[in-house]
Motif scaffolding. Structure first.
Motif, PDB file in Angstrom:
ATOM      1  N   HIS A 171     -40.330 -16.040 -22.218  1.00 58.38           N
ATOM      2  CA  HIS A 171     -40.672 -14.841 -21.470  1.00 58.38           C
ATOM      3  C   HIS A 171     -39.575 -14.639 -20.424  1.00 58.38           C
ATOM      4  CE1 HIS A 171     -43.159 -11.923 -19.394  1.00 58.38           C
ATOM      5  NE2 HIS A 171     -42.790 -12.499 -18.258  1.00 58.38           N
ATOM      6  N   ALA A 172     -39.169 -13.383 -20.263  1.00 55.88           N
ATOM      7  CA  ALA A 172     -38.146 -13.093 -19.243  1.00 55.88           C
ATOM      8  C   ALA A 172     -38.608 -11.914 -18.411  1.00 55.88           C
ATOM      9  CB  ALA A 172     -36.816 -12.742 -19.911  1.00 55.88           C
ATOM     10  N   ASP A 173     -38.419 -12.024 -17.098  1.00 54.62           N
ATOM     11  CA  ASP A 173     -38.621 -10.858 -16.234  1.00 54.62           C
ATOM     12  C   ASP A 173     -37.635 -10.981 -15.072  1.00 54.62           C
ATOM     13  OD1 ASP A 173     -39.693 -12.644 -14.396  1.00 54.62           O
ATOM     14  OD2 ASP A 173     -41.764 -12.240 -15.006  1.00 54.62           O
ATOM     15  N   GLY A 174     -37.779 -10.093 -14.111  1.00 55.91           N
ATOM     16  CA  GLY A 174     -36.823 -10.077 -13.005  1.00 55.91           C
ATOM     17  C   GLY A 174     -36.783 -11.395 -12.250  1.00 55.91           C
ATOM     18  N   ALA A 175     -37.894 -12.157 -12.307  1.00 54.01           N
ATOM     19  CA  ALA A 175     -37.957 -13.420 -11.556  1.00 54.01           C
ATOM     20  C   ALA A 175     -37.264 -14.559 -12.303  1.00 54.01           C
ATOM     21  CB  ALA A 175     -39.419 -13.777 -11.305  1.00 54.01           C
ATOM     22  N   GLY A 176     -37.057 -14.413 -13.594  1.00 51.19           N
ATOM     23  CA  GLY A 176     -36.377 -15.483 -14.338  1.00 51.19           C
ATOM     24  C   GLY A 176     -36.949 -15.654 -15.736  1.00 51.19           C
ATOM     25  N   ILE A 177     -36.706 -16.854 -16.274  1.00 52.49           N
ATOM     26  CA  ILE A 177     -37.031 -17.165 -17.673  1.00 52.49           C
ATOM     27  C   ILE A 177     -38.093 -18.263 -17.689  1.00 52.49           C
ATOM     28  CG2 ILE A 177     -36.062 -18.150 -19.809  1.00 52.49           C
ATOM     29  CD1 ILE A 177     -34.690 -15.518 -19.073  1.00 52.49           C
ATOM     30  N   ARG A 178     -39.013 -18.154 -18.647  1.00 53.58           N
ATOM     31  CA  ARG A 178     -39.943 -19.255 -18.889  1.00 53.58           C
ATOM     32  C   ARG A 178     -39.943 -19.549 -20.391  1.00 53.58           C
ATOM     33  NH1 ARG A 178     -44.474 -16.941 -17.541  1.00 53.58           N
ATOM     34  NH2 ARG A 178     -45.465 -16.958 -19.583  1.00 53.58           N
ATOM     35  N   VAL A 179     -39.766 -20.831 -20.751  1.00 53.05           N
ATOM     36  CA  VAL A 179     -39.769 -21.224 -22.160  1.00 53.05           C
ATOM     37  C   VAL A 179     -40.837 -22.290 -22.349  1.00 53.05           C
ATOM     38  CG1 VAL A 179     -38.428 -22.214 -24.071  1.00 53.05           C
ATOM     39  CG2 VAL A 179     -37.288 -20.746 -22.393  1.00 53.05           C
ATOM     40  N   GLU A 180     -41.663 -22.100 -23.367  1.00 53.14           N
ATOM     41  CA  GLU A 180     -42.731 -23.071 -23.627  1.00 53.14           C
ATOM     42  C   GLU A 180     -42.475 -23.828 -24.912  1.00 53.14           C
ATOM     43  OE1 GLU A 180     -46.216 -20.676 -23.192  1.00 53.14           O
ATOM     44  OE2 GLU A 180     -45.971 -20.750 -21.011  1.00 53.14           O
TER      45      GLU A 180
END
Ligand SMILES: Cc1cc2nc3c(=O)[nH]c(=O)nc-3n(C[C@H](O)[C@H](O)[C@H](O)COP(=O)(O)OP(=O)(O)OC[C@H]3O[C@@H](n4cnc5c(N)ncnc54)[C@H](O)[C@@H]3O)c2cc1C
Length: 388
Positions: free
Chosen positions: A182-191
């Motif tokens: 998931h990516a948004d203005g706050a950064g990236i999250r990878v699960e």
């Protein structure tokens, strides 16, 4: 790892630790960036697009002169990788780009060589037979011989990239698949099944899985099943590297390429494969069994153009090409997420560029002003779509 929050946070996560991902990892390491690489299988495996031991590197590039600066940069970086690790990855055997009558592959290779002053010699079929006695092509064949060409040993190259990256502080996690990102203005999250990682940037280098991972981009990618063959030869002498440079040939028998017998592959047979053709495939359900009759085109080419190749198949391997409509790569930022960069669609000819592609991907990830070469940008398809 950001110890203050307890979360695993990295400046950059690389999703896919195959050819391009490990090259990006080495580049990140050289820049002192403690990145994370996630790879669903082992480091160097036979389930993606780098199986089969060896890859041709050519500089007189018939596909387009635009690739020549990229392969020159990649070549310099492979040499630097050898110096850094002490491993031999690039075997410079010289290479022949051949064409039968009515085919222009050799002339296109010569055009690239002339455009960029790549050293080459122009040969007819008689001269090819004289210099390289395994070849039996008629006089009316044409060939561009380039002394810079050769092959890259896949295992040595990728193991060296991984070792050099780790040595410089990059964390590489094999057998850990990214299940979602998931990516948004706050950064990236990878699960993954084991953890959730966060990052400032994501680089996606997922090979044949790129279409799935980047489904939101609508990338124009198709996956092809490809088979490599190793044939027994009657006498190894004419097929050793001193007498048999790597080659790629275009003729009525399709696009066929091959490698000399070398010290490490000797005993496994002469490696030949068809660059053209291939059935549509899904990377998760790929048929990894190849039957003898699938070798008929390559065996027919060997019977016509080479002397002393038997029909006995010593070994075979199944691999995947990820094709774009124009067979040029796509190296760009995600159209809606500027903190996501990707390299995809290497169309069966990407390995020789890996180190330069890794560098380009990291440039795009870290430098907002960096742009991809237009012929490799995603935008070229959007431009093509609005043309009448
Ligand atoms: C038969 C064959 C012959 C070729 N010959 C040549 C040649 O002679 N010269 C040349 O220059 N090129 C050649 N190529 C092309 C070259 O090998 C490819 O372009 C190159 O390897 C592609 O690199 P990649 O990083 O995109 O794919 P890969 O090396 O396959 O790497 C992608 C990686 O992403 C991983 N991955 C995918 N999804 C996930 C996930 N969710 N989580 C974690 N990891 C994931 C995969 O497991 C894989 O390791 C050939 C290719 C084939 C198949």
């Amino acid at each position: 790892m950001d110890g203050s929050t307890g979360a695993s946070h990295y400046p950059v996560i690389v999703l896919g630790g195959g050819t391009m991902g490990l090259a990006a990892a080495w580049d990140l390491g050289k820049r002192g960036i403690p990145a994370l690489v996630l790879e669903q299988f082992g480091i160097v495996h036979d389930r993606g697009s780098h199986s089969g031991q060896t890859r041709v590197i050519r500089h007189a590039y018939a596909e387009s002169p635009e690739y020549v600066p990229l392969v020159r940069r990649a070549d310099d970086l492979f040499v630097a990788l050898e110096a850094e690790t002490g491993n031999h990855v690039l075997h410079r055997t010289g290479g022949l780009d051949l064409a039968g009558p009515g085919h222009d592959h050799a002339r296109l290779a010569r055009l690239s060589a002339e455009t960029w002053a790549v050293p080459f010699e122009w040969l007819d079929g008689a001269e090819v037979r004289h210099r390289y006695p395994a070849w039996t092509v008629p006089d009316d064949w044409e060939a561009c011989f380039s002394p810079l060409s050769g092959f890259l040993h896949v295992d040595a190259t990728l193991s060296s990239l991984a070792a050099a990256a780790r040595q410089r502080g990059v964390e590489i996690r094999p057998h850990e698949a990214a299940r979602s990102w998931h990516a948004d203005g706050a950064g990236i999250r990878v699960e993954t099944d084991d953890a959730t990682y966060t990052a400032d940037h994501l680089i996606v280098t997922a090979g044949a899985w790129a279409g799935q991972i980047l489904a939101g981009c609508g990338l124009p990618l198709t996956v092809l099943r490809k088979v490599l063959w190793w044939f027994a030869v009657e006498d190894p002498a004419p097929f050793r590297a001193e007498r048999f440079p790597v080659f790629i040939s275009e003729s009525d028998a399709g696009h066929v390429y091959g490698f000399p017998l070398d010290a490490e592959t000797f005993g496994q047979g002469l490696k030949l494969a068809e660059h053209s053709g291939g059935e549509l495939a899904d990377p998760d359900t790929l048929d990894r069994n190849a039957t003898d009759d699938e070798a008929s085109l390559v065996a027919g080419f060997a019977a016509t153009c080479l002397g002393g190749v038997t029909t006995r198949i010593e070994r075979r391997a199944v691999c995947m090409y990820t094709m774009t409509p124009d067979q040029d790569f796509i190296i760009d930022r995600h159209p809606e997420r500027s903190n996501v960069t990707f390299g995809a669609g290497f169309s069966g000819h990407g390995f020789k560029f890996a180190t330069a592609v890794g560098e380009l991907l990291v440039n795009l990830a870290l430098d907002p002003a960096a742009t991809p070469p237009p012929f490799l940008s995603l935008e070229r398809f959007a431009v093509a779509a609005v043309e009448p």
